[in-house]
Design a protein around this motif. Structure first.
Motif, short mmCIF file in Angstrom:
data_model
loop_
_atom_site.label_atom_id
_atom_site.label_comp_id
_atom_site.label_asym_id
_atom_site.label_seq_id
_atom_site.Cartn_x
_atom_site.Cartn_y
_atom_site.Cartn_z
N ASP A 69 0.85 -1.18 0.00
CA ASP A 69 0.00 0.00 0.00
C ASP A 69 0.89 1.24 0.00
N LEU A 70 1.26 1.68 -1.20
CA LEU A 70 2.13 2.85 -1.32
C LEU A 70 1.41 4.13 -0.91
N ILE A 71 0.11 4.17 -1.08
CA ILE A 71 -0.63 5.38 -0.72
C ILE A 71 -0.58 5.62 0.79
N SER A 72 -0.80 4.56 1.58
CA SER A 72 -0.72 4.71 3.04
C SER A 72 0.69 5.02 3.49
N LEU A 73 1.69 4.42 2.82
CA LEU A 73 3.08 4.69 3.17
C LEU A 73 3.42 6.15 2.93
N MET A 74 3.03 6.68 1.77
CA MET A 74 3.31 8.09 1.47
C MET A 74 2.60 9.02 2.45
N ASP A 75 1.38 8.68 2.81
CA ASP A 75 0.62 9.54 3.69
C ASP A 75 1.20 9.57 5.10
N SER A 76 1.78 8.45 5.56
CA SER A 76 2.31 8.39 6.93
C SER A 76 3.68 9.05 7.08
N LEU A 77 4.38 9.30 5.96
CA LEU A 77 5.72 9.87 6.06
C LEU A 77 5.69 11.26 6.68
N GLY A 78 4.65 12.02 6.43
CA GLY A 78 4.57 13.36 7.00
C GLY A 78 4.43 13.36 8.51
N ARG A 79 3.84 12.31 9.09
CA ARG A 79 3.66 12.25 10.53
C ARG A 79 4.84 11.60 11.24
N THR A 80 5.48 10.59 10.62
CA THR A 80 6.54 9.84 11.29
C THR A 80 7.94 10.26 10.88
N CYS A 81 8.09 10.90 9.72
CA CYS A 81 9.42 11.32 9.23
C CYS A 81 9.31 12.78 8.76
N SER A 82 9.11 13.65 9.68
CA SER A 82 8.87 15.05 9.33
C SER A 82 10.11 15.77 8.81
N ASN A 83 11.30 15.24 9.10
CA ASN A 83 12.55 15.89 8.67
C ASN A 83 13.10 15.30 7.39
N LEU A 84 12.30 14.59 6.64
CA LEU A 84 12.76 13.93 5.41
C LEU A 84 13.15 14.98 4.37
N ARG A 85 14.35 14.78 3.79
CA ARG A 85 14.85 15.69 2.76
C ARG A 85 15.06 14.99 1.43
N ASN A 86 15.45 13.73 1.44
CA ASN A 86 15.69 12.99 0.20
C ASN A 86 14.79 11.76 0.19
N LEU A 87 13.99 11.60 -0.86
CA LEU A 87 13.07 10.48 -0.99
C LEU A 87 13.26 9.82 -2.34
N HIS A 88 13.50 8.50 -2.31
CA HIS A 88 13.71 7.73 -3.54
C HIS A 88 12.87 6.46 -3.43
N ILE A 89 11.89 6.33 -4.33
CA ILE A 89 11.02 5.15 -4.36
C ILE A 89 10.95 4.67 -5.80
N SER A 90 11.24 3.39 -5.98
CA SER A 90 11.19 2.77 -7.31
C SER A 90 10.23 1.60 -7.26
N SER A 91 9.14 1.71 -8.02
CA SER A 91 8.13 0.66 -8.05
C SER A 91 7.30 0.82 -9.31
N VAL A 92 6.94 -0.30 -9.91
CA VAL A 92 6.09 -0.27 -11.10
C VAL A 92 4.65 0.05 -10.73
N HIS A 93 4.32 0.07 -9.44
CA HIS A 93 2.96 0.34 -9.00
C HIS A 93 2.77 1.78 -8.54
N LEU A 94 3.75 2.63 -8.80
CA LEU A 94 3.58 4.05 -8.48
C LEU A 94 2.53 4.66 -9.41
N CYS A 95 1.69 5.48 -8.84
CA CYS A 95 0.60 6.07 -9.60
C CYS A 95 0.36 7.49 -9.13
#
Length: 639
Positions: free
Chosen positions: A349-375
């Motif tokens: 569930d990439l949508i839930s993963l993306m949505d939770s990053l703002g609450r659990t990893c608020s200091n994120l500066r570099n994001l790299h995700i590789s998946s054929v299911h990205l939409c």
């Protein structure tokens, strides 16, 4: 006749003193002497001789003391237990010894096989006599035993003794010099140097103890387990494993490296990573000092639940579909999740993963995700996560990502320095939105394998992004194209995004031959690999040092012009021989990359060219030879 009274024999003189009795020998330690207590001195006197029991005799205090402390024979080592009498070899006695009586003085930690400290014995006391003092060691004899430090600290005497190390017949160098040499060797070389001599061995030990970073290619976990205990100060470890890895590796690292801060584990060909999600979660939670974790081939995790207050960088590659993905790292600044392309299961569930990053990893500066299911929906969720500090965004292989996702990225982030949308379905309109949103911050733009962009979009990016230093358009400008199918996404910067279905229509075929003109003042690396639709190329970039033209099969040698004086590497693998020859002539010629300093001019009517006089050109050549800076050499790579 009355018998004559004969004097009684003087028997009292022979039995009055107990010193004439044979000396009592102590029981050997091989007998269970606890069950046979030694008789006291009066009992021994009463049972010494049956005939003398009726004869009275006095007993002095000296005689009683001599009987209580008979001469002890020389004690030799015993091979039997002193408590139960069983052989000591392979024996663990079940009879507890008496409680030890501490003296109250603090005792320093003992070292293995140390003869300098007083031995503290806790053996049960024998019932024969009191404790006997250990005879002093002769001053001229010393035990020649090597002391092994269990705590890992080297004595200062040994360091002073091995200050000079022999490197040849009659040649010695300081130990610090040898250590500096050993620090520049591979782990195998340091281990081999320890077998040269005692001085080299001590230097190798000091190198291991002071090592903070190790890069090791190990054949098995056993090699790692034998090496890591020698390095108590290790903080950065890079492993290249040639065999399978499981929870044993994590347990070895957790035990041997208490101060580990950075860990990278990569797998060689044929090696399998069998770590599970539970094992990796436990390892990260127990390592409070771990800040960087990079693990390769994480296909056996099953789920991801990483929680660490100290972790700042997390890289996991070759991930299989995850049933659960939770990353709770408040100080995390870089996250890379690469999912395997061979598995078509869409359970993550990439949508839930993306949505939770703002609450659990608020200091994120570099994001790299590789998946054929990205939409687009996953990108919309990422935009709503409110990661305002994001500087580098890389979303790879998302064929369902279109210009609507680009509009969401432009609205959510204002200071992107790197944008990688390789493998997406964006068009030239999306590139235009990127150029308008990040003209003052974007330095790296990667749009490889984007079949819907044309040379016009590439030229727009090179024109409107003045700080651009790297641009990758590999395999985007291809001659053979596929018709676009599926749903279309429409959106703008200010409004919402709506979806509408349309029938399958063939997209307008891309022009087979396209002309590409790139002029940029700061561009340093340009990649056009696999661009088979480009047949004319003009590159004018004074700072360009790397150009990739691999598999540009339709590029015409007569329509190629490179004006890049600082060019150092040109990659032409898969190109035609005529094109390779033309590139060699342009980049290897001394004046090919520079524009003519005195161009030809025309007359006022435009009928005739005015040439520069020949003597002026010769004078210019002489000035260049005298004080001109030499042009950098360029390398043409054929593979």
């Amino acid at each position: 006749m009355a018998p004559t009274a004969r004097p009684a024999p003087a028997l009292s003189a022979s039995i009055s003193s107990p010193l004439h009795t044979p000396p009592l020998k102590p029981y050997p330690s091989s007998y269970p002497i606890q069950s046979q207590p030694r008789a006291s001195a009066p009992d021994l006197m009463a049972t010494s001789d049956a005939s003398s029991a009726s004869v009275p005799h006095p007993v002095t205090a000296a005689d009683a003391d001599a009987a209580a402390h008979p001469p002890v024979a020389k004690r030799r080592g015993s091979y039997n237990c002193g408590r139960c009498g069983l052989p000591k070899k392979g024996h663990v006695c079940s009879i507890p010894g008496p409680p030890s009586t501490g003296t109250g003085a603090e005792s320093k930690p003992r070292r293995a096989l140390s003869f300098d400290e007083a031995a503290v014995l806790t053996v049960a006391p024998l019932a024969v006599a009191g404790p006997h003092p250990t005879p002093p060691r002769p001053p001229g004899k010393k035990a020649r035993v090597e002391v092994v430090d269990v705590d890992g600290s080297e004595p200062e005497e040994a360091a002073a003794h091995h200050r000079w190390v022999a490197v040849g017949p009659g040649k010695r160098v300081p130990g610090e010099v040898v250590m500096e040499v050993l620090r520049r060797l591979a782990p195998r070389g340091v281990a081999a140097a320890a077998a040269v001599s005692r001085g080299w061995r001590d230097c190798s030990r000091r190198v291991w103890r002071g090592a903070e970073e190790i890069r090791l290619r190990a054949a098995s976990v056993t090699t790692v387990g034998a090496l890591l205990p020698r390095c108590p100060a290790l903080s950065r470890l890079v492993l290249r494993m040639e065999s399978d890895v499981d929870a044993t590796m994590l347990a070895c690292l957790a035990f041997s490296c208490p101060n580990l801060q950075s860990l990278e584990i990569s797998m060689a060909d044929g090696a399998v990573n069998r770590m599970t999600g539970d094992e990796l979660t436990r390892f990260v939670s127990e390592k409070r000092s771990l800040t960087v974790l990079k693990v390769d081939r994480c296909g056996s995790l099953g789920f991801l639940n990483i929680s660490s207050p100290s972790l700042t960088t997390l890289w996991l590659s070759d991930l299989s579909p995850l049933t659960k993905s939770v990353i709770n790292c408040p100080n995390l600044s870089e996250l890379s999740l690469i999912f395997s392309q061979q598995n078509n299961d869409d359970s993550t569930d990439l949508i839930s993963l993306m949505d939770s990053l703002g609450r659990t990893c608020s200091n994120l500066r570099n994001l790299h995700i590789s998946s054929v299911h990205l939409c687009n929906e996953a990108v919309f969720a990422l935009g709503g996560a409110n990661l305002s500090g994001l500087c580098m965004l890389s979303l790879l292989l998302g064929k369902k990502i279109t210009d609507a996702a680009v509009a969401s990225i432009v609205r959510s982030y204002t200071s992107l320095e790197l944008l990688d949308l390789s493998g997406s379905g964006i068009t030239d309109n999306g590139i235009g939105m990127v150029c308008k949103a990040f003209p003052d911050t974007l330095t790296r733009l990667l749009l490889a394998m984007c079949p819907n962009i044309t040379s016009y979009g590439v030229q727009v990016a090179a024109t409107q992004l003045p700080l651009l230093q790297l641009m990758d358009c590999g395999k985007s400008l291809c001659a053979n194209t596929q018709p676009e199918t599926g749903r279309s996404y429409f959106g703008d910067l200010n409004g919402g995004v709506r979806f509408c279905s349309k029938q399958q229509t063939a997209r307008k075929q891309q022009l087979t031959f396209q002309k590409l003109i790139i002029k940029h003042a700061n561009l340093k690396k340009l990649s056009l690999w696999g661009c088979s639709a480009v047949d004319a190329l003009y590159v004018s970039c004074p700072e360009l040092n790397d150009l990739n033209l691999n598999s540009c099969t339709n590029l015409n040698p007569e329509r190629l012009l490179l004006q890049c004086p600082n060019l150092k590497d040109v990659h032409v693998s898969g190109c035609r021989d005529m094109l390779i020859g033309a590139i060699r002539n342009q980049v290897l010629n001394e004046f090919a990359g520079a524009e003519p300093r005195m161009p030809c001019k025309r007359l006022a009517d435009g009928s005739k060219r005015v040439q520069v006089p020949h003597f002026m050109i010769e004078q210019l050549f002489e000035d260049d030879k005298a004080g001109g800076s030499p042009r950098s050499q360029c390398t043409v790579h054929l593979k």
